[in-house]
Write a protein that holds these residues in place. Structure first.
Motif, short mmCIF file in Angstrom:
data_model
loop_
_atom_site.label_atom_id
_atom_site.label_comp_id
_atom_site.label_asym_id
_atom_site.label_seq_id
_atom_site.Cartn_x
_atom_site.Cartn_y
_atom_site.Cartn_z
N SER A 41 0.85 -1.19 -0.13
CA SER A 41 0.03 0.08 0.05
C SER A 41 0.68 1.25 -0.18
O SER A 41 0.23 2.34 -0.23
CB SER A 41 -0.96 0.09 1.00
N LEU A 42 2.13 1.12 0.28
CA LEU A 42 2.90 2.38 0.37
C LEU A 42 3.48 2.76 -0.98
O LEU A 42 3.67 3.88 -1.04
CB LEU A 42 4.24 2.04 1.44
N ALA A 43 3.68 1.72 -1.83
CA ALA A 43 4.44 2.11 -2.88
C ALA A 43 3.94 1.32 -4.30
O ALA A 43 4.70 1.76 -5.31
CB ALA A 43 6.09 1.71 -2.86
N HIS A 44 2.79 0.53 -4.10
CA HIS A 44 2.66 -0.12 -5.35
C HIS A 44 0.99 0.03 -5.48
O HIS A 44 0.45 -1.25 -6.08
CB HIS A 44 2.85 -1.48 -5.31
N ARG A 45 0.44 1.14 -5.56
CA ARG A 45 -0.92 1.17 -5.73
C ARG A 45 -1.39 2.41 -6.35
O ARG A 45 -0.63 3.45 -6.10
CB ARG A 45 -1.94 0.96 -4.36
N PRO B 83 -7.23 14.28 6.99
CA PRO B 83 -7.63 13.11 6.51
C PRO B 83 -6.90 12.60 5.40
O PRO B 83 -6.70 11.33 5.40
CB PRO B 83 -9.07 13.40 6.09
N GLN B 84 -6.29 13.35 4.53
CA GLN B 84 -5.56 12.92 3.27
C GLN B 84 -4.24 12.95 3.37
O GLN B 84 -3.36 12.56 2.49
CB GLN B 84 -6.07 13.80 2.15
N SER B 85 -3.89 13.09 4.42
CA SER B 85 -2.24 13.39 4.97
C SER B 85 -1.58 11.95 4.87
O SER B 85 -0.35 11.93 4.84
CB SER B 85 -1.98 13.94 6.38
N VAL B 86 -2.33 10.93 4.92
CA VAL B 86 -1.71 9.45 4.53
C VAL B 86 -0.98 9.49 3.22
O VAL B 86 0.10 8.77 3.04
CB VAL B 86 -2.68 8.47 4.52
N VAL B 87 -1.23 10.51 2.32
CA VAL B 87 -0.37 10.54 0.94
C VAL B 87 1.01 10.77 1.39
O VAL B 87 1.83 10.39 0.46
CB VAL B 87 -0.99 11.53 0.07
N LEU B 88 1.19 11.69 2.34
CA LEU B 88 2.59 12.07 2.77
C LEU B 88 3.50 10.65 3.13
O LEU B 88 4.75 11.19 3.18
CB LEU B 88 2.84 12.95 3.75
N GLY B 89 3.10 9.60 3.31
CA GLY B 89 3.86 8.42 3.39
C GLY B 89 4.00 7.55 2.45
O GLY B 89 4.42 6.27 2.52
N LEU B 90 3.36 7.89 1.34
CA LEU B 90 3.40 7.15 -0.15
C LEU B 90 4.24 7.51 -1.18
O LEU B 90 4.62 8.70 -0.92
CB LEU B 90 1.81 6.77 -0.22
N ALA B 91 4.42 6.59 -2.09
CA ALA B 91 5.24 7.13 -3.14
C ALA B 91 4.57 7.80 -4.09
O ALA B 91 3.91 7.30 -5.35
CB ALA B 91 5.80 5.66 -3.70
N TYR B 92 4.11 9.10 -3.88
CA TYR B 92 3.07 10.12 -4.49
C TYR B 92 3.88 11.36 -4.58
O TYR B 92 5.01 11.40 -3.93
CB TYR B 92 1.89 10.02 -3.86
#
Length: 393
Positions: free
Chosen positions: A57-61, A155-164
């Protein structure tokens, strides 16, 4: 004070004479890192329970897959045909992030996914630092700390931990705006150029630099320094350069990039698309994701009005306004709109100032409970959004 380059009234709170490192920044960054690290841990645990590979979920979605493919194979090597017959190509994704991934892979023995995460996490820290520097420069330490904390628990700050790309874009934009506030025009323009290479909405940083530069020229009765002109000219070059490059690849220099985005159901329709979606929302989609997206967008509009009434500095108003306009006026997956607003951190200034006024020097149990509740909601909803929701992130 209505000046576009407003400073804090207390000279002890401005950190003048330093580009970065204002007092209290390490504490704010520690809070930010703790919240977002907890978000990463929750995602890893959810993946483990769901039986997914480590870091899936961190880097491949979603968009991460496209960025990593570009980093490994270059542009023009991947396309997807939708149910409607539209051909979606990787030209829709801007080049700075995949270019940095490829560069980091050349320096370290890491996979593309891990390189993407390292860049995203480092960029998120730089972005939080830049946001703190702006808040401290304008309003002092307490507001700056509240600003970073609120940005961490959106709520959307989860994106800060993803490969985005949002962390990278926000880092470039925040430091560009800080440079504008400090009247360092070449730095502002150069960073806006990088922001324009990071994301399609990166043009917001260039517009903020250009509009503030024009305001300065008018205020100075037509006098403009070479540095100011250089900053205004540099800003849009990254965004415009990539858009024209895509146009050249498609055979339509002017409209090529717009056609590429149209295949992704992203085009300017002056809010008609979002309104049509809202009309049918109760009949389809997630009962969680879409209402939260509507709430975030409406809250952003309200906060922008408050930011304007508070006479915030011009570059912050322009930057947040352009991002908000693009969210409202451009069609596309409605569930993605909160993510598109994540870089619009100036919208958090009004609640950050209110929180700083109400927050005692020693937090009360009620204040600690409030912060803990916001963090818990952010972590749980972020895990759902990134790992479990069926809608695009």
């Amino acid at each position: 004070m209505s000046s576009a380059l407003r400073r804090s009234d207390d000279p002890r709170e401005t950190g003048r004479g330093r580009l970065a490192g204002p007092p209290g920044v390490l504490r704010a960054l520690a809070v930010f890192a703790a919240v977002r690290l907890a978000g990463v841990v929750v995602l890893v645990l959810v993946d483990a329970v769901a039986g997914r590979p480590f870091g899936m979920s961190l880097a491949h979605r979603w968009d991460s897959v496209w960025y990593l493919h570009i980093a490994e194979h270059g542009y023009g090597t991947r396309l997807r045909i939708t149910a409607s017959g539209a051909v979606q190509t990787d030209w829709a994704f801007f080049p700075l992030y995949p270019g940095l991934i490829r560069a980091l892979r050349g320096l370290l023995p890491v996979t593309a996914g891990r390189a993407g995460l390292l860049i995203a996490w480092g960029s998120a820290a730089l972005a939080a630092w830049g946001i703190y520097a702006i808040g401290h420069h304008l309003y002092g330490r307490r507001v700056a700390t509240a600003l970073v904390a609120l940005w961490a628990v959106l709520p959307q700050s989860v994106v800060l931990g993803l490969a985005y790309t949002e962390p990278l874009f926000t880092a470039c934009a925040a430091w560009s705006l800080y440079a504008v506030l400090r009247r360092r025009w070449p730095a502002a323009g150069s960073l806006a150029l990088l922001a324009g290479l990071a994301r399609p909405n990166g043009i917001a940083a260039a517009v903020a630099v250009a509009v503030t530069a024009v305001h300065e020229v008018v205020r100075q009765r037509g006098r403009a320094s070479p540095g100011l002109l250089a900053g205004a000219v540099l800003g849009p070059l990254g965004w415009a350069g990539y858009v024209l490059w895509v146009g050249g690849r498609t055979g339509d220099l002017v409209h090529g990039y717009l056609q590429v985005q149209s295949a992704w159901n992203s085009h300017l329709d002056l809010s008609a698309g979002p309104l049509r979606f809202l009309e049918s929302m109760p009949l389809r989609g997630s009962w969680v994701t879409y209402p939260v997206a509507v709430f975030v967008v409406v809250a952003g509009i309200v906060s922008f009005c408050r930011l304007y009434l508070d006479r915030a500095p011009l570059p912050l108003l322009v930057f947040a306004g352009v991002l908000l306009l693009l969210v409202v006026a451009v069609s596309g997956p409605f569930s993605c709109k909160p993510r598109f607003l994540l870089p619009a951190f100036p919208l958090l200034i009004p609640p950050a100032r209110a929180l700083a006024r109400a927050w005692p020097s020693v937090p009360s149990p009620r204040a600690r409970l409030l912060c803990g509740g916001l963090t818990a909601v952010s972590l749980v909803y972020g895990a759902y959004l990134a790992s479990l929701a069926g809608q695009p992130l």
